[in-house]
Motif scaffolding. Structure first.
Motif, PDB file in Angstrom:
ATOM      1  N   GLU A   1       0.822   0.604 -11.667  1.00  0.00           N
ATOM      2  CA  GLU A   1       1.230   0.791 -10.274  1.00  0.00           C
ATOM      3  C   GLU A   1       0.112   1.485  -9.503  1.00  0.00           C
ATOM      4  O   GLU A   1      -0.620   2.315 -10.047  1.00  0.00           O
ATOM      5  CB  GLU A   1       2.517   1.631 -10.210  1.00  0.00           C
ATOM      6  N   SER A   2      -0.044   1.143  -8.233  1.00  0.00           N
ATOM      7  CA  SER A   2      -1.045   1.783  -7.374  1.00  0.00           C
ATOM      8  C   SER A   2      -0.537   1.793  -5.950  1.00  0.00           C
ATOM      9  O   SER A   2       0.235   0.923  -5.545  1.00  0.00           O
ATOM     10  CB  SER A   2      -2.392   1.055  -7.465  1.00  0.00           C
ATOM     11  N   ARG A   3      -0.995   2.792  -5.191  1.00  0.00           N
ATOM     12  CA  ARG A   3      -0.575   2.946  -3.792  1.00  0.00           C
ATOM     13  C   ARG A   3      -1.748   3.425  -2.956  1.00  0.00           C
ATOM     14  O   ARG A   3      -2.763   3.870  -3.490  1.00  0.00           O
ATOM     15  CB  ARG A   3       0.568   3.981  -3.670  1.00  0.00           C
ATOM     16  N   ASP A   4      -1.602   3.330  -1.641  1.00  0.00           N
ATOM     17  CA  ASP A   4      -2.563   3.922  -0.702  1.00  0.00           C
ATOM     18  C   ASP A   4      -1.754   4.646   0.369  1.00  0.00           C
ATOM     19  O   ASP A   4      -1.423   4.079   1.406  1.00  0.00           O
ATOM     20  CB  ASP A   4      -3.436   2.834  -0.076  1.00  0.00           C
ATOM     21  N   PRO A   5      -1.405   5.921   0.137  1.00  0.00           N
ATOM     22  CA  PRO A   5      -0.535   6.648   1.076  1.00  0.00           C
ATOM     23  C   PRO A   5      -1.123   6.783   2.474  1.00  0.00           C
ATOM     24  O   PRO A   5      -0.395   7.039   3.428  1.00  0.00           O
ATOM     25  CB  PRO A   5      -0.372   8.022   0.408  1.00  0.00           C
TER      26      PRO A   5
ATOM     27  N   ASP B   1       0.829  -1.205   0.000  1.00  0.00           N
ATOM     28  CA  ASP B   1       0.000   0.000   0.000  1.00  0.00           C
ATOM     29  C   ASP B   1       0.864   1.255   0.000  1.00  0.00           C
ATOM     30  O   ASP B   1       0.532   2.258  -0.629  1.00  0.00           O
ATOM     31  CB  ASP B   1      -0.916   0.005   1.224  1.00  0.00           C
ATOM     32  N   ARG B   2       1.990   1.203   0.693  1.00  0.00           N
ATOM     33  CA  ARG B   2       2.798   2.407   0.871  1.00  0.00           C
ATOM     34  C   ARG B   2       3.809   2.605  -0.256  1.00  0.00           C
ATOM     35  O   ARG B   2       4.016   3.721  -0.725  1.00  0.00           O
ATOM     36  CB  ARG B   2       3.531   2.330   2.218  1.00  0.00           C
ATOM     37  N   PHE B   3       4.464   1.516  -0.703  1.00  0.00           N
ATOM     38  CA  PHE B   3       5.572   1.657  -1.651  1.00  0.00           C
ATOM     39  C   PHE B   3       5.226   1.212  -3.074  1.00  0.00           C
ATOM     40  O   PHE B   3       6.081   1.271  -3.953  1.00  0.00           O
ATOM     41  CB  PHE B   3       6.783   0.859  -1.153  1.00  0.00           C
ATOM     42  N   GLY B   4       4.016   0.757  -3.290  1.00  0.00           N
ATOM     43  CA  GLY B   4       3.613   0.360  -4.634  1.00  0.00           C
ATOM     44  C   GLY B   4       3.274  -1.116  -4.695  1.00  0.00           C
ATOM     45  O   GLY B   4       4.117  -1.965  -4.393  1.00  0.00           O
ATOM     46  N   ARG B   5       2.049  -1.401  -5.083  1.00  0.00           N
ATOM     47  CA  ARG B   5       1.597  -2.792  -5.063  1.00  0.00           C
ATOM     48  C   ARG B   5       2.257  -3.613  -6.159  1.00  0.00           C
ATOM     49  O   ARG B   5       2.605  -4.777  -5.938  1.00  0.00           O
ATOM     50  CB  ARG B   5       0.072  -2.820  -5.182  1.00  0.00           C
TER      51      ARG B   5
END
Length: 517
Positions: free
Chosen positions: A169-173, A52-56
């Motif tokens: 790419e996806s993230r959840d900061p 979630d933080r560094f890129g799935r």
């Protein structure tokens, strides 16, 4: 996901072969299976947060590479301890792949397509589980035991290529940070617990190593609970266990995983060493269990809509209890027909209990705790599997060693016979002692019967708790013009539509689908 679906079951049919070719004892076989599950359960939550933080996509590729490297190492090793190390690396890779493989779907697909995507991923895992014993058996009949790990290499390589060239790419900061201390406390605490259970039969249940590991586990897990309760944004939201709808559904799901993992550990040895099946035949003979599970999983959804989750989950646990007590009557003269009957009944009980329990547990998570709640549910379910293999495997080993008659055997031969059923058969064949083989078969069946009785009692106690304490919300009848398939967002403790579309809830739903398989 297909790769990991294979790996959940393909190893079980190889255990008797590994015992014979590697000289692995029952305890070492338990560690070969449990090392994967312990690492997987302990690191799944922090691994998901890393993605979630560094890129799935980045962490998915890392996870698949670790899984590939562990599989290659496992295929090339020649000692039980090295296989345990390789399986631990594979557990680390799986901890990254499973939650992130599901959490990327909401970023790739809109609401109208997301359900199809989740179904496709779930079907991949579902196909892997029953195919694992069949493919594993086919490989073992023609190649050495390490071939069951080599099958992972091309599949993992294809997954890596797909991630690199097709996956955005996806993230959840906004996800919680990874707490290194909590991660260490959970991994070491669970590892110490499993160590004590597995080593109890060989080192003695009152020995200093075993008692010390239990005390260390209690201390570490207590520290984990205390730390997580004080955290502003905990990785594991333990307050959810105060909600009855969550607590008792989690208990039912964990119990089902406990029993299923234990059965898949003890059954292949019975089918091969006593039943005389080869590895592929063992895979075929495990299909009634999977078939019963798939049938009842499909039936459970309309039953829950009509009756609510409490009677369905409770009935499934009672059916599971009946199957376990029926299986405990297995003796050396029982044919496979009797085994197929109680395996089918056990599968029916698993599906009726576990699938609605998982769905109701997810429904009992409030919208603002969807991520931590689904992570807690997945973690406790995997802990149930690890403890099931450790505890039930140790019961078999302890009973087998106590009941085996080694009178008159030289000390080295007696020790080899007590370590495992395959070891006893090898000694009996080498020394021309058919009575030893018969004694070993009877001793192993005594241990398996004890395991099944314990499973039956645990299922019955859990059914009673479910009947007494589990809330039973039922979906409201749909108004005119509205189909029954539309989610009922007014049910108590059920997340609203905004939670249904969140990555965390999608991940939770995907895990529920994995369990259905």
């Amino acid at each position: 996901m297909l790769t990991l679906g294979f790996d959940l079951t393909i190893l079980n049919v190889a255990l008797p072969t590994m015992a014979a070719q590697l000289g692995a004892s029952t305890g070492e076989l338990q560690w070969i299976v449990d090392s994967y599950i312990v690492v997987f359960a302990a690191l799944m939550l922090p691994a998901g947060l890393l993605g979630d933080r560094f890129g799935r996509r980045r962490m998915l590729v890392v996870g698949l590479c670790v899984f590939l490297a562990g599989s290659l190492a496992g295929a090339l090793t020649d000692a039980p301890g090295l296989v345990v190390a390789a399986r631990s690396a594979m557990g680390l890779g799986a901890a990254l792949v499973i939650p992130l493989g599901l959490s990327v779907l909401p970023s790739m697909f809109g609401e109208e397509e997301r359900g199809k995507a989740v179904a496709a991923v779930t079907a991949s895992m579902a196909a892997g589980m029953p195919l694992g014993p069949l493919v594993g058996g086919l490989l073992l009949d023609h190649y050495w035991w390490g071939s069951i790990f080599l099958i992972n290499l091309p599949m993992a390589a294809a997954g890596i290529a797909a991630c690199l060239f097709l996956l955005p790419e996806s993230r959840d900061p906004s996800s919680p940070r990874v707490d290194a201390l909590s991660t260490a406390l959970s991994a070491l605490g669970l590892g110490a617990l499993v160590f004590g259970i597995i080593e109890g039969p060989t080192r003695g249940w009152t020995g200093p190593w075993v008692l010390g590991s239990f005390a260390l586990s209690a201390l570490l897990l207590t520290g984990l609970v205390a730390r997580e309760r004080r955290a502003a944004r905990p990785m594991l939201d333990l307050a959810l266990l105060g909600r009855r709808v969550f607590l008792f559904n989690v208990l039912a799901a964990a119990l089902g995983t406990f029993v299923l993992a234990g059965l898949l550990f003890v059954l292949p040895t019975y089918l091969q060493e006593i039943g005389g099946s080869d590895a592929f035949g063992t895979g075929l003979r495990l299909l009634p269990l999977m078939g019963g599970l798939l049938v009842s999983a499909r039936v459970s959804t309309p039953l829950v809509r009509r009756l609510g989750p409490r009677p369905v989950v409770g009935a499934g646990l009672v059916v599971l209890c009946f199957a376990a007590l029926l299986g405990a009557r297995t003796d050396p003269g029982s044919g496979y027909g009797f085994t197929a009957v109680w395996l089918t009944v056990a599968g029916l009980g698993f599906g009726l209990a576990m699938v609605p329990a998982m769905d109701a547990a997810l429904g009992g998570i409030p919208a603002d705790a969807a991520g931590s709640g689904s992570a807690l549910l997945m973690t406790l379910r995997q802990v149930g599997g690890a403890v099931g293999i450790a505890l039930l495997g140790s019961l078999v080993a302890d009973t087998y060693a106590a009941r085996l008659d080694t009178t008159g055997l030289p000390a080295p031969a007696a020790e080899a016979a007590r370590e495992s059923l395959s070891g006893a058969h090898a000694v009996a064949e080498r020394l021309g002692l058919p009575a030893l083989a018969r004694s070993a078969d009877a001793a192993y069946l005594d241990g398996m019967a004890l395991v099944l009785v314990v499973c039956g009692i645990a299922a019955l106690v859990t059914a009673a708790l479910v009947a007494l304490f589990l809330p039973n919300p039922r979906p409201a009848a749909p108004p005119a013009g509205r189909t029954a398939d539309v989610p009922d967002t007014t049910a108590p403790d059920r997340p609203g539509p905004e939670a249904e579309s969140s990555p965390a809830m999608a991940r939770a739903k995907g895990d529920g689908g994995q369990l259905t398989a």
